[in-house]
Each structure stands twice: as structure tokens, then as C-alpha cells.
Write a protein that holds these residues in place. Structure first.
Motif, mmCIF file in Angstrom:
data_model
loop_
_atom_site.group_PDB
_atom_site.id
_atom_site.type_symbol
_atom_site.label_atom_id
_atom_site.label_comp_id
_atom_site.label_asym_id
_atom_site.label_seq_id
_atom_site.Cartn_x
_atom_site.Cartn_y
_atom_site.Cartn_z
ATOM 1 N N SER A 3 37.492 42.500 39.981
ATOM 2 C CA SER A 3 36.719 42.402 38.886
ATOM 3 C C SER A 3 36.972 43.552 37.879
ATOM 4 O O SER A 3 37.132 44.657 38.243
ATOM 5 C CB SER A 3 35.230 42.127 39.175
ATOM 6 O OG SER A 3 34.577 43.308 39.444
ATOM 7 N N ASN A 4 36.710 43.345 36.513
ATOM 8 C CA ASN A 4 36.684 44.140 35.374
ATOM 9 C C ASN A 4 35.571 45.297 35.829
ATOM 10 O O ASN A 4 35.656 46.493 35.579
ATOM 11 C CB ASN A 4 36.362 43.592 34.425
ATOM 12 C CG ASN A 4 37.519 43.536 33.483
ATOM 13 O OD1 ASN A 4 38.285 44.342 33.426
ATOM 14 N ND2 ASN A 4 37.629 42.551 32.502
ATOM 15 N N GLU A 5 34.588 45.082 36.315
ATOM 16 C CA GLU A 5 33.546 45.954 36.591
ATOM 17 C C GLU A 5 33.875 47.176 37.570
ATOM 18 O O GLU A 5 33.575 48.116 37.558
ATOM 19 C CB GLU A 5 32.404 44.962 37.384
ATOM 20 C CG GLU A 5 30.896 45.785 37.433
ATOM 21 C CD GLU A 5 29.749 45.126 38.083
ATOM 22 O OE1 GLU A 5 30.159 43.948 38.429
ATOM 23 O OE2 GLU A 5 28.805 45.839 38.126
ATOM 24 N N VAL A 6 34.821 46.473 38.798
ATOM 25 C CA VAL A 6 35.249 47.443 39.627
ATOM 26 C C VAL A 6 36.328 48.319 39.227
ATOM 27 O O VAL A 6 36.422 49.455 39.264
ATOM 28 C CB VAL A 6 35.758 46.717 40.773
ATOM 29 C CG1 VAL A 6 36.534 47.538 41.832
ATOM 30 C CG2 VAL A 6 34.935 45.898 41.672
ATOM 31 N N LEU A 7 36.981 47.840 38.148
ATOM 32 C CA LEU A 7 38.310 48.562 37.518
ATOM 33 C C LEU A 7 37.485 49.719 36.531
ATOM 34 O O LEU A 7 37.876 50.954 36.848
ATOM 35 C CB LEU A 7 38.944 47.628 36.598
ATOM 36 C CG LEU A 7 39.949 46.584 37.472
ATOM 37 C CD1 LEU A 7 41.035 45.887 36.465
ATOM 38 C CD2 LEU A 7 40.874 47.353 38.626
ATOM 39 N N GLN A 8 36.614 49.321 36.031
ATOM 40 C CA GLN A 8 35.983 50.267 35.038
ATOM 41 C C GLN A 8 35.263 51.258 35.780
ATOM 42 O O GLN A 8 35.249 52.362 35.522
ATOM 43 C CB GLN A 8 34.838 49.723 34.221
ATOM 44 C CG GLN A 8 35.570 48.705 32.914
ATOM 45 C CD GLN A 8 36.141 49.538 32.073
ATOM 46 O OE1 GLN A 8 36.389 50.862 32.097
ATOM 47 N NE2 GLN A 8 36.736 48.909 31.150
ATOM 48 N N ALA A 9 34.741 51.172 37.060
ATOM 49 C CA ALA A 9 33.931 52.192 37.945
ATOM 50 C C ALA A 9 34.913 52.988 38.390
ATOM 51 O O ALA A 9 34.486 54.007 38.816
ATOM 52 C CB ALA A 9 33.203 51.246 38.913
ATOM 53 N N LEU A 10 36.088 52.817 38.677
ATOM 54 C CA LEU A 10 37.211 53.527 39.200
ATOM 55 C C LEU A 10 37.373 54.895 38.483
ATOM 56 O O LEU A 10 37.567 54.671 37.076
ATOM 57 C CB LEU A 10 38.629 53.067 39.464
ATOM 58 C CG LEU A 10 38.442 51.791 40.531
ATOM 59 C CD1 LEU A 10 39.671 51.182 40.733
ATOM 60 C CD2 LEU A 10 38.244 52.460 41.939
ATOM 61 N N PRO A 11 37.349 56.168 38.961
ATOM 62 C CA PRO A 11 37.607 57.120 38.143
ATOM 63 C C PRO A 11 39.010 57.476 37.604
ATOM 64 O O PRO A 11 39.199 58.407 37.011
ATOM 65 C CB PRO A 11 37.088 58.293 39.301
ATOM 66 C CG PRO A 11 37.487 57.828 40.322
ATOM 67 C CD PRO A 11 37.435 56.274 40.574
ATOM 68 N N VAL A 12 40.074 56.744 37.997
ATOM 69 C CA VAL A 12 41.431 56.875 37.531
ATOM 70 C C VAL A 12 41.752 55.833 36.753
ATOM 71 O O VAL A 12 41.417 54.462 36.991
ATOM 72 C CB VAL A 12 42.229 56.996 39.080
ATOM 73 C CG1 VAL A 12 42.095 58.336 39.573
ATOM 74 C CG2 VAL A 12 42.201 55.846 39.636
ATOM 75 N N PRO A 13 42.827 56.018 35.852
ATOM 76 C CA PRO A 13 43.275 54.936 35.183
ATOM 77 C C PRO A 13 43.948 53.726 36.165
ATOM 78 O O PRO A 13 44.555 54.172 36.873
ATOM 79 C CB PRO A 13 44.383 55.544 34.250
ATOM 80 C CG PRO A 13 43.935 57.024 34.121
ATOM 81 C CD PRO A 13 43.427 57.441 35.610
ATOM 82 N N VAL A 14 43.656 52.456 35.575
ATOM 83 C CA VAL A 14 43.983 51.432 36.633
ATOM 84 C C VAL A 14 44.549 50.416 35.577
ATOM 85 O O VAL A 14 44.020 50.016 34.493
ATOM 86 C CB VAL A 14 43.129 50.775 37.440
ATOM 87 C CG1 VAL A 14 43.601 49.794 38.273
ATOM 88 C CG2 VAL A 14 42.576 51.976 38.132
ATOM 89 N N LEU A 15 45.779 49.760 35.818
ATOM 90 C CA LEU A 15 46.327 48.428 35.233
ATOM 91 C C LEU A 15 46.388 47.268 36.157
ATOM 92 O O LEU A 15 47.075 47.710 37.558
ATOM 93 C CB LEU A 15 47.625 48.964 34.744
ATOM 94 C CG LEU A 15 47.926 49.362 33.143
ATOM 95 C CD1 LEU A 15 49.351 49.508 32.822
ATOM 96 C CD2 LEU A 15 47.181 48.439 32.236
ATOM 97 N N VAL A 16 46.401 46.178 35.925
ATOM 98 C CA VAL A 16 46.923 45.012 36.688
ATOM 99 C C VAL A 16 48.025 44.367 36.097
ATOM 100 O O VAL A 16 47.862 43.787 34.891
ATOM 101 C CB VAL A 16 45.939 44.178 37.217
ATOM 102 C CG1 VAL A 16 46.143 43.284 38.146
ATOM 103 C CG2 VAL A 16 44.625 45.078 37.751
ATOM 104 N N VAL A 17 49.008 44.089 36.883
ATOM 105 C CA VAL A 17 49.971 43.214 35.955
ATOM 106 C C VAL A 17 50.315 41.875 36.998
ATOM 107 O O VAL A 17 50.423 41.925 38.263
ATOM 108 C CB VAL A 17 51.406 44.108 36.143
ATOM 109 C CG1 VAL A 17 52.562 43.066 35.528
ATOM 110 C CG2 VAL A 17 51.388 45.425 35.360
#
Ligand SMILES: Nc1ncnc2c1ncn2[C@@H]1O[C@H](COP(=O)(O)OP(=O)(O)OP(=O)(O)O)[C@@H](O)[C@H]1O
Ligand SMILES: [Mg+2]
Length: 345
Positions: A3-17
Motif C-alpha cells: 500500500s501507499n502507506e507502507v511505501l511512504q513509511a519506508l526510510p528509503v526511496p522506493v518505486l514500483v514498476v
């Protein structure tokens, strides 16, 4: 897909393709790298780095994971990322995480530059020594005058190597102690009087008058490491004598600043001013780098290792102080050391 919430919470930059090669999600960290919103765009237009695109392709077409590197230019400097790509089992999209490895990379580069510099600095006197040994064995074997002259030079070169090793050890010791606050109470005016005294032969040799004047109106006591503070003001005074005007004056002054904003309290301001040729502004920012010399030839000629100001800067930092260098080409340089003072208590 997470979920977007999980991605935002991560302390590193993340992308999903996604499987259709379009970017389906990104967190703020990733937006920071690419400086645009990539969601909805095709990877080929969004990421223009072939190695990374290949890695994405590999994971989309079956591999469970892959690694790649990404270089982006930020504020005029290159930032290097280790990118890890992993396939997400639920929908076969690819999750990219970015790890900024530039600090590592820079530290590694600095280390190897340093080793190269040290080797070079040691090789120069070593080459001279080997050359003279050969000459003394061969052509100059029966020439007492030449022998005496060459032995003098050899002594000087050995002395240079000795100084270099001493300075390197001192630099590494200061670096080791970097995090330990010094605890002695040091009467700095006494330290400086002693230095002026110790350097008087060197000053006399260049016909330089070293003057010390304290405007403090009281004993100037700082919390510090006496030996290290001696090293700081010895190097600054020695530099002022060496690089200042022959027959000129070196002026050391001291005063108390009741409120220095960076210290949130009183500070001691010590300046060492010479009347030399000064230093071109383009060198000022680099003077405290190891082995940095404005005039290589001249500094070596004068026996300098080019480590003095690097040691000064480390010591001043360890004392939570500040070093300021100002220079007017043609009329002299002024080195200012600002040290926090214990509150009037
Ligand atoms: N007062 C000064 N006026 C002009 N140039 C200076 C002055 N002080 C330092 N420099 C320049 O900065 C360089 C670095 O100084 P630093 O004290 O680190 O090395 P050094 O004096 O050459 O060697 P060392 O201090 O190890 O004997 C010098 O080589 C010189 O070119
Ligand atoms: Mg010096």
C-alpha cells in the motif's frame, strides 16, 4: 502491491514498476531522486539509464531479483545509488529500493587518494636518498667535499621523512580523539608566549618580528588539550614566519568575545596576521586539506609537509572551535581561531 502507506513509511526511496512497464507507485524519497512525479509513466521515458532498465526488464521477464546502479546529478554533484530490484509475488510487479552509497564511495576515494599522496610524499626523499647512496659508492667515492655535501642533503631528506611520519601519526591521533572532549584548563596566553619564544630562532633567521598582544585583560583560560593547542598556534605562527614577508612583522592578538552565537556563550578570539604575499581566494577553501600547498615547490623547499593546517583544523574541531582564514593577496593573511570559553564561573 504494497500500500501507499507502507511505501511512504519506508526510510528509503522506493518505486514500483508494473508488468506493463509503467510506474505504479513511488514514495517521497523516490520523488526526491527524480524530482518529478513518475507515477503512470513508462520506465523507458522516466529512467534513462540503460543498466537500470535492463535490470527492470530482467525481473519483469522472470528473474526473482536484480541489482543495478543509478547515478543522478544533484546540485552539481553526482549521487550514486545501489538499486535493489525484487519481484512481488502477488502481481509480478517490480519493487525498486534505492540506497545512497555516495558517502561510502567518497570515503573510499579519499582513502585511496590519501594513500597515493603519502606514497608520493615519501617516495620523493627516498629517491633522493637512494640516488646519493649510489653516487657516494661510485663517482664521489674519493671526493671528500662532495661526500660532505651529499651527506648534508641526505640528512635533510631523512629529516623530511621523519617529519612526515611524525605529522601523519599526529594527524591520526587527533582523528582518533576527535570525539573525546578535552578536559584540561589551559592558560592560552601562557602557551602563546612559550611558542613565540620557541620560534624566535626561526623568526630571527627571516628577520621577522613576532608580536603578541592580549586585549583580554584577564588570564585567558580555555578548556582544551595543552599539547594540541600548542600544535595549533605553533603551526600558524610558523606559517606566518615562513610565508610572511622577510623582515616583516607577525602579529598575534587575543581578545574575549562575550557572546559568540555559535557557542551560545563567550569565546576567545586569537588571530595570527602576517604581511606576506597573501593567498589567492581560490585556494582558501582547500588549505586545510591534507598535503594541499599553494606553492608546492616553495613549501617543500621550506621543509613543509603540507599537513600542518589539516592537523590544525582537526584540533580546532575537537575543541568545538572555528578556524577562519582571510587573506588579501599582496598584503598578508590572517588566521583566526575561535575557541569556546568556560562560562565566567
Ligand atoms: N600565512 C600564510 N601565508 C601564505 N600561505 C600560507 C600561509 N599559511 C599557509 N600557507 C599555505 O598553505 C599551505 C599549507 O600549510 P600547512 O601548514 O598545512 O603546510 P606547510 O606549512 O607547507 O607544512 P607543515 O606545516 O606540515 O610544515 C602552505 O604550503 C602554504 O602554501
Ligand atoms: Mg605549516
Amino acid at each position: 502491491m504494497p500500500s501507499n502507506e507502507v511505501l511512504q513509511a519506508l526510510p528509503v526511496p522506493v518505486l514500483v514498476v508494473g508488468r506493463d512497464q509503467r510506474i505504479t507507485a513511488q514514495n517521497d524519497g523516490a520523488a526526491g531522486i527524480f524530482e518529478i512525479d513518475l507515477v503512470g509513466r513508462h520506465v523507458a521515458t522516466a529512467i534513462r539509464q540503460p543498466a537500470l532498465l535492463e535490470a527492470i526488464e530482467a525481473v519483469l521477464s522472470g528473474a526473482a531479483q536484480a541489482d543495478a546502479r543509478l547515478v543522478v546529478s544533484k546540485h552539481g554533484r553526482e549521487v550514486l545509488y545501489d538499486v535493489h530490484l525484487a519481484k512481488l509475488a502477488s502481481d509480478h510487479s517490480v519493487l525498486l529500493t534505492f540506497l545512497d552509497v555516495s558517502p561510502h564511495e567518497e570515503a573510499g576515494q579519499m582513502r585511496s587518494d590519501f594513500v597515493a599522496n603519502v606514497s608520493h610524499e615519501l617516495r620523493t626523499p627516498l629517491t633522493a636518498l637512494s640516488g646519493f647512496i649510489e653516487t657516494l659508492r661510485g663517482p664521489a667515492r674519493n671526493d671528500p667535499d662532495a661526500r660532505a655535501r651529499f651527506l648534508d642533503i641526505m640528512e635533510r631528506e631523512a629529516g623530511r621523512m621523519n617529519r612526515l611520519v611524525t605529522d601523519l601519526l599526529s594527524l591520526s591521533r587527533v582523528e582518533d580523539m576527535g570525539r573525546m572532549r578535552p578536559t584540561d584548563l589551559v592558560e592560552l596566553d601562557q602557551v602563546i608566549l612559550m611558542i613565540v619564544n620557541a620560534l624566535s630562532p626561526a623568526a630571527k633567521e627571516r628577520n621577522v618580528e613576532v608580536r603578541f598582544h592580549s586585549d583580554a585583560g584577564q588570564p585567558t583560560i580555555v578548556v582544551g588539550d595543552r599539547d594540541q593547542l600548542t600544535q595549533v598556534f605553533t603551526n600558524l605562527t610558523e606559517n606566518a614566519i615562513k610565508y610572511g614577508r622577510k623582515g616583516g612583522t607577525v602579529q598575534i592578538t587575543m581578545k574575549i568575545e562575550p557572546m559568540v552565537p555559535v557557542f551560545k556563550g563567550p569565546g576567545l578570539v586569537v588571530t595570527v596576521q602576517d604581511e606576506g604575499e597573501g593567498i589567492d581566494p581560490k585556494h582558501l577553501g582547500r588549505l586545510t586539506e591534507r598535503f594541499y600547498r599553494v606553492d608546492n615547490h616553495r613549501s617543500r623547499e621550506l621543509g613543509g609537509t603540507g599537513l600542518g593546517l589539516a592537523i590544525v583544523k582537526h584540533i580546532v574541531n575537537r575543541h568545538r572551535g572555528r578556524l577562519r582564514i582571510e587573506s588579501t593577496p599582496g598584503s598578508g593573511s590572517c588566521f583566526t581561531v575561535l575557541l569556546p570559553m568556560p562560562d565566567s564561573a
